[in-house]
Design a protein around this motif. Structure first.
Motif, PDB file in Angstrom:
ATOM      1  N   MET A  77       0.823  -1.211   0.000  1.00 55.27           N
ATOM      2  CA  MET A  77       0.000   0.000   0.000  1.00 55.27           C
ATOM      3  C   MET A  77       0.859   1.263   0.000  1.00 55.27           C
ATOM      4  O   MET A  77       0.585   2.221  -0.729  1.00 55.27           O
ATOM      5  CB  MET A  77      -0.946  -0.029   1.198  1.00 55.27           C
ATOM      6  N   LEU A  78       1.913   1.289   0.807  1.00 56.70           N
ATOM      7  CA  LEU A  78       2.802   2.455   0.843  1.00 56.70           C
ATOM      8  C   LEU A  78       3.499   2.655  -0.504  1.00 56.70           C
ATOM      9  O   LEU A  78       3.643   3.790  -0.975  1.00 56.70           O
ATOM     10  CB  LEU A  78       3.852   2.280   1.947  1.00 56.70           C
ATOM     11  N   ALA A  79       3.936   1.559  -1.103  1.00 60.86           N
ATOM     12  CA  ALA A  79       4.655   1.653  -2.380  1.00 60.86           C
ATOM     13  C   ALA A  79       3.747   2.178  -3.495  1.00 60.86           C
ATOM     14  O   ALA A  79       4.145   3.050  -4.273  1.00 60.86           O
ATOM     15  CB  ALA A  79       5.210   0.278  -2.764  1.00 60.86           C
ATOM     16  N   VAL A  80       2.515   1.665  -3.560  1.00 57.40           N
ATOM     17  CA  VAL A  80       1.579   2.123  -4.598  1.00 57.40           C
ATOM     18  C   VAL A  80       1.182   3.575  -4.347  1.00 57.40           C
ATOM     19  O   VAL A  80       1.030   4.360  -5.291  1.00 57.40           O
ATOM     20  CB  VAL A  80       0.341   1.200  -4.659  1.00 57.40           C
ATOM     21  N   SER A  81       1.049   3.954  -3.081  1.00 52.89           N
ATOM     22  CA  SER A  81       0.773   5.358  -2.750  1.00 52.89           C
ATOM     23  C   SER A  81       1.881   6.260  -3.279  1.00 52.89           C
ATOM     24  O   SER A  81       1.618   7.318  -3.866  1.00 52.89           O
ATOM     25  CB  SER A  81       0.632   5.524  -1.235  1.00 52.89           C
ATOM     26  N   GLY A  82       3.134   5.842  -3.088  1.00 53.81           N
ATOM     27  CA  GLY A  82       4.264   6.609  -3.612  1.00 53.81           C
ATOM     28  C   GLY A  82       4.260   6.694  -5.124  1.00 53.81           C
ATOM     29  O   GLY A  82       4.548   7.755  -5.700  1.00 53.81           O
ATOM     30  N   LEU A  99       6.587  14.336   1.132  1.00 51.81           N
ATOM     31  CA  LEU A  99       5.627  15.411   0.905  1.00 51.81           C
ATOM     32  C   LEU A  99       4.884  15.843   2.171  1.00 51.81           C
ATOM     33  O   LEU A  99       4.034  16.716   2.120  1.00 51.81           O
ATOM     34  CB  LEU A  99       4.607  14.991  -0.153  1.00 51.81           C
ATOM     35  N   GLY A 100       5.185  15.205   3.299  1.00 47.70           N
ATOM     36  CA  GLY A 100       4.545  15.613   4.544  1.00 47.70           C
ATOM     37  C   GLY A 100       3.212  14.939   4.801  1.00 47.70           C
ATOM     38  O   GLY A 100       2.536  15.247   5.787  1.00 47.70           O
ATOM     39  N   ILE A 101       2.810  13.993   3.928  1.00 47.19           N
ATOM     40  CA  ILE A 101       1.530  13.308   4.124  1.00 47.19           C
ATOM     41  C   ILE A 101       1.574  12.437   5.381  1.00 47.19           C
ATOM     42  O   ILE A 101       0.651  12.448   6.199  1.00 47.19           O
ATOM     43  CB  ILE A 101       1.184  12.451   2.883  1.00 47.19           C
ATOM     44  N   ALA A 133      -5.923   9.686  10.954  1.00 48.52           N
ATOM     45  CA  ALA A 133      -4.738   9.636  10.086  1.00 48.52           C
ATOM     46  C   ALA A 133      -5.090  10.058   8.663  1.00 48.52           C
ATOM     47  O   ALA A 133      -4.336  10.800   8.022  1.00 48.52           O
ATOM     48  CB  ALA A 133      -4.142   8.227  10.094  1.00 48.52           C
ATOM     49  N   PHE A 134      -6.236   9.590   8.170  1.00 43.77           N
ATOM     50  CA  PHE A 134      -6.663   9.967   6.816  1.00 43.77           C
ATOM     51  C   PHE A 134      -6.922  11.472   6.725  1.00 43.77           C
ATOM     52  O   PHE A 134      -6.530  12.123   5.754  1.00 43.77           O
ATOM     53  CB  PHE A 134      -7.927   9.197   6.429  1.00 43.77           C
ATOM     54  N   ALA A 135      -7.574  12.034   7.750  1.00 43.19           N
ATOM     55  CA  ALA A 135      -7.857  13.475   7.757  1.00 43.19           C
ATOM     56  C   ALA A 135      -6.551  14.275   7.749  1.00 43.19           C
ATOM     57  O   ALA A 135      -6.422  15.273   7.024  1.00 43.19           O
ATOM     58  CB  ALA A 135      -8.695  13.832   8.983  1.00 43.19           C
ATOM     59  N   GLY A 136      -5.576  13.840   8.543  1.00 46.99           N
ATOM     60  CA  GLY A 136      -4.282  14.534   8.580  1.00 46.99           C
ATOM     61  C   GLY A 136      -3.537  14.428   7.261  1.00 46.99           C
ATOM     62  O   GLY A 136      -2.957  15.410   6.776  1.00 46.99           O
ATOM     63  N   ALA A 137      -3.563  13.229   6.663  1.00 43.66           N
ATOM     64  CA  ALA A 137      -2.886  13.029   5.370  1.00 43.66           C
ATOM     65  C   ALA A 137      -3.535  13.886   4.288  1.00 43.66           C
ATOM     66  O   ALA A 137      -2.851  14.519   3.473  1.00 43.66           O
ATOM     67  CB  ALA A 137      -2.950  11.552   4.978  1.00 43.66           C
ATOM     68  N   PHE A 250      -7.224  11.187  -3.127  1.00 44.75           N
ATOM     69  CA  PHE A 250      -7.999  10.401  -2.166  1.00 44.75           C
ATOM     70  C   PHE A 250      -7.380   9.021  -1.963  1.00 44.75           C
ATOM     71  O   PHE A 250      -7.191   8.558  -0.829  1.00 44.75           O
ATOM     72  CB  PHE A 250      -9.441  10.270  -2.650  1.00 44.75           C
ATOM     73  N   ILE A 251      -7.047   8.355  -3.073  1.00 47.84           N
ATOM     74  CA  ILE A 251      -6.518   6.986  -2.982  1.00 47.84           C
ATOM     75  C   ILE A 251      -5.124   6.978  -2.351  1.00 47.84           C
ATOM     76  O   ILE A 251      -4.841   6.153  -1.472  1.00 47.84           O
ATOM     77  CB  ILE A 251      -6.487   6.322  -4.373  1.00 47.84           C
ATOM     78  N   SER A 252      -4.243   7.889  -2.777  1.00 47.30           N
ATOM     79  CA  SER A 252      -2.878   7.895  -2.232  1.00 47.30           C
ATOM     80  C   SER A 252      -2.884   8.218  -0.747  1.00 47.30           C
ATOM     81  O   SER A 252      -2.155   7.598   0.037  1.00 47.30           O
ATOM     82  CB  SER A 252      -1.994   8.891  -2.988  1.00 47.30           C
ATOM     83  N   CYS A 253      -3.728   9.180  -0.328  1.00 44.34           N
ATOM     84  CA  CYS A 253      -3.839   9.499   1.095  1.00 44.34           C
ATOM     85  C   CYS A 253      -4.432   8.334   1.880  1.00 44.34           C
ATOM     86  O   CYS A 253      -3.993   8.024   2.989  1.00 44.34           O
ATOM     87  CB  CYS A 253      -4.696  10.751   1.304  1.00 44.34           C
ATOM     88  N   GLY A 254      -5.442   7.687   1.295  1.00 46.53           N
ATOM     89  CA  GLY A 254      -6.066   6.550   1.958  1.00 46.53           C
ATOM     90  C   GLY A 254      -5.090   5.404   2.185  1.00 46.53           C
ATOM     91  O   GLY A 254      -5.018   4.836   3.279  1.00 46.53           O
TER      92      GLY A 254
END
Length: 342
Positions: A77-82, A99-101, A133-137, A250-254
């Protein structure tokens, strides 16, 4: 004679099964290695429902198995988000951490863990941390996007992400100053990053939501390829740019916040792994790159989790320290290689 596109596709199709086998090997090692000695036969029998001694049975099924699955799925999940962020900004040196997410997610989790926000919310406490965590990201990503719309330079984006990290760290430090000692201890342990202590409930929440998001990512792989060639080209191919950008955010933050909420901040996986996937696959076609990125992310995170567990056993090393030792040299080498090409 094959054309270059066919050659790259054949190479990619050959590489994917190798990555899958390597990931399966890391998963098996994760079930067998730890401070308590086991052998492969015992673990295999436990997985197939044959009870061993009470302690060993509990360790494999309730500690090692959920941890191994969490490390593999979290890494993917982290890799695909990146990868999504690098496509979105068309910048090879961005990621959730840079990026501070992750910093934004950390700030909101600190509000839950260090203050009395969760008091009286007994029914929703297990889900409050991922939501926070999602709201902060999302908040951190919105700030970066606001800056990106005004200034196009990649360096400015990086500086913005670093500044967001400093600001969120400052607020978190103030919260720590006034928090109770027991809450500070729990938060500090969470900040080190670890997939230990995962319950089956936490794993189910992360994997079920994460799987839906990963399927959505693969479903928009064609649009991602068009977006790589520029927004104008993507628009001519029928892509609704505004909706597409919102979906990517939305997806990358999620994806990143789901992992950060439970495992803590994990550095460099989202930044380094997409580059490793491009090198391994020899293509920028997201239809092939997305599964490769997920597999390599799972492989790297699972391996780093094993190292964190056994390096100084029985003391566990911080996961972010291990991923940084692994990821930082990869990024430096890639930067040097790109510079040499120019």
């Amino acid at each position: 004679r094959m054309n270059p596109t066919e050659a790259r596709t054949r190479r990619a199709v050959a590489v994917l099964p190798i990555l899958a086998v390597a990931m399966a090997a890391v998963f098996w090692l994760s079930l067998n290695l730890g401070s308590v000695t086991t052998n492969a036969g015992q673990v295999w029998r436990i997985l197939w429902g044959d009870s061993a001694s009470g302690n060993l049975d509990f360790i494999v099924t309730n500690i090692r198995l959920p941890r191994a699955l969490a490390a593999l799925s979290g890494g993917a999940m982290l890799a695909v988000s990146g990868l999504l962020l690098q496509v979105f900004f068309r910048n090879p040196i961005v990621g959730p951490f840079v990026l501070g997410i992750s910093s934004g997610a950390t700030l909101m989790v600190s509000l839950v863990m260090l203050t009395s926000v969760a008091v009286g919310m007994v029914g929703i406490v297990p889900y409050l941390t991922p939501v926070a965590a999602f709201a902060g990201a999302l908040g951190a990503m919105s700030l970066v996007m606001a800056v990106a719309s005004k200034v196009k330079q990649g360096v400015t984006l990086l500086i913005t992400g670093i500044m967001i990290g400093y600001l969120t760290s400052a607020v978190t430090s103030l919260l720590i100053t006034f928090a109770e000692a027991e809450r500070i201890k729990g938060f500090n342990l969470w900040q080190l990053g670890s997939f230990s202590g995962y319950t089956w409930t936490e794993l189910l929440v992360m994997v079920s939501i994460g799987s839906v998001l990963l399927v959505l990512v693969y479903g928009i792989s064609k649009q991602l390829n068009a977006f790589l060639l520029g927004e104008n080209y993507a628009a001519t191919m029928g892509v609704n740019i505004r909706r597409f950008r919102m979906a990517l955010v939305f997806i990358s933050c999620g994806l990143s916040s789901l992992v950060t909420a439970t495992a803590g901040p994990v550095a460099f996986v989202g930044l380094a792994v997409p580059h490793m996937a491009r090198l391994a696959m020899g293509t920028s076609d997201n239809k092939l790159l997305i599964p490769a990125t997920a597999l390599i992310g799972a492989l790297v995170c699972g391996f780093c989790d094993i190292v964190a567990r056994i390096l100084f056993a029985p003391v566990e090393s911080p996961l972010s320290a291990i991923t940084s030792f692994f990821g930082a040299p990869v990024v430096i080498l890639l930067l040097i290689k790109n510079r040499a090409r120019r």
